[in-house]
Motif scaffolding. Structure first.
Motif, PDB file in Angstrom:
ATOM      1  N   ASP A  85      -9.738 -48.003 -31.631  1.00  0.00           N
ATOM      2  CA  ASP A  85      -8.279 -47.806 -31.653  1.00  0.00           C
ATOM      3  C   ASP A  85      -7.739 -47.695 -33.079  1.00  0.00           C
ATOM      4  O   ASP A  85      -6.567 -47.356 -33.271  1.00  0.00           O
ATOM      5  N   SER A  86      -8.568 -47.983 -34.070  1.00  0.00           N
ATOM      6  CA  SER A  86      -8.137 -47.908 -35.460  1.00  0.00           C
ATOM      7  C   SER A  86      -7.712 -46.484 -35.794  1.00  0.00           C
ATOM      8  O   SER A  86      -8.495 -45.532 -35.657  1.00  0.00           O
ATOM      9  N   ALA A  87      -6.461 -46.328 -36.208  1.00  0.00           N
ATOM     10  CA  ALA A  87      -5.893 -44.999 -36.452  1.00  0.00           C
ATOM     11  C   ALA A  87      -4.481 -45.182 -36.991  1.00  0.00           C
ATOM     12  O   ALA A  87      -4.004 -46.294 -37.182  1.00  0.00           O
ATOM     13  N   LEU A  88      -3.809 -44.058 -37.203  1.00  0.00           N
ATOM     14  CA  LEU A  88      -2.411 -44.036 -37.648  1.00  0.00           C
ATOM     15  C   LEU A  88      -1.538 -43.713 -36.440  1.00  0.00           C
ATOM     16  O   LEU A  88      -1.798 -42.730 -35.732  1.00  0.00           O
ATOM     17  N   TYR A  89      -0.522 -44.528 -36.200  1.00  0.00           N
ATOM     18  CA  TYR A  89       0.317 -44.379 -35.022  1.00  0.00           C
ATOM     19  C   TYR A  89       1.746 -44.034 -35.423  1.00  0.00           C
ATOM     20  O   TYR A  89       2.316 -44.652 -36.328  1.00  0.00           O
ATOM     21  N   PHE A  90       2.288 -43.044 -34.729  1.00  0.00           N
ATOM     22  CA  PHE A  90       3.647 -42.593 -35.006  1.00  0.00           C
ATOM     23  C   PHE A  90       4.526 -42.747 -33.775  1.00  0.00           C
ATOM     24  O   PHE A  90       4.147 -42.329 -32.678  1.00  0.00           O
ATOM     25  N   CYS A  91       5.699 -43.287 -33.995  1.00  0.00           N
ATOM     26  CA  CYS A  91       6.742 -43.318 -32.992  1.00  0.00           C
ATOM     27  C   CYS A  91       7.673 -42.137 -33.259  1.00  0.00           C
ATOM     28  O   CYS A  91       7.883 -41.759 -34.428  1.00  0.00           O
TER      29      CYS A  91
END
Lengths: 114, 114
Positions: A85-91
């Motif tokens: 799940d390690s990653a960059l997350y954007f809302c």
């Protein structure tokens, strides 16, 4: 004008623990809210969305998000984190009255440690 | 089904040079968008299009131009490259706004201006 804030640049969790990535929003009408994930050197991938209805929405890879109108928040959650799940997350918030343009937060880097 | 295809993946330009970033989608989406992604800054909208022959400026249009002669293609043109245009560029598409869905993103073009 619509806006999105992701207050944490970085979130670190241990594998198997629950994770939360925070997002707050500001819109003048009904909110159309989205979460995307970006893996290194890749484009963004759609995870889930809130349009209307149940405040808890479920998406891809076991992720879910809780919409809270009174707190203007749309936090991303997962009961048990995986190293993958390690990653960059954007809302993002989408303006459906204006060509469906999206405004993105600055992103939160999630690191899940074994 | 290829989705959204961007070319090239990488490019180095000298100051003052011109280039076109290509974007094509095969999903018959009417709505297409160009974003740039700078480190820690999220995504900023450059230009968007709601259909063939219709384009409009986004948040950061200066130094760029677009055209939309077909539903499938939405190229982004840089006329006089400047170091400030060093960034990763993403093209995205979506179906009509009456069917509220997430964006489909291309894999990006990493541009360096020296």
């Amino acid at each position: 004008a619509q806006s999105v804030a992701q207050p944490e640049d970085q979130v670190n969790v241990a594998e198997g623990n629950p994770l939360t990535v925070k997002c707050t929003y500001s819109v003048s009408g009904n909110p159309y809210l989205f979460w995307y994930v970006q893996y290194p050197n890749r484009g963004l991938q759609f995870l889930l969305k809130y349009i209307t209805g149940d405040n808890l929405v479920k998406g891809s890879y076991g992720f879910e998000a809780e919409f809270n109108k009174s707190q203007t928040s749309f936090h991303l959650k997962k009961p048990s984190a995986l190293v993958s799940d390690s990653a960059l997350y954007f809302c993002a918030v989408r303006d459906m009255a204006n060509a469906g343009k999206s405004t993105f937060g600055d992103g939160t880097t999630l690191t899940v440690k074994p | 089904n290829a989705g959204v295809t961007q070319t090239p993946k990488f490019r180095i330009l000298k100051i003052g040079q011109s280039m076109t970033l290509q974007c094509t989608q095969d999903m018959n989406h009417n709505y297409m968008y160009w974003y740039r992604q700078d480190p820690g800054m999220g995504l900023k909208l450059i230009y968007y299009s709601v259909g063939a022959g219709i384009t409009d400026k986004g948040e950061v249009p200066n130094g760029y131009n677009v055209s939309r002669s077909t539903t499938e293609d939405f190229p982004l043109r840089l006329e006089l490259a400047a170091p400030s245009q060093t960034s990763v560029y993403f093209c995205a598409s979506s179906n009509n706004v009456d069917r509220v869905g997430g964006y489909t993103f291309g894999s990006g073009t990493r541009l360096t201006v020296v």
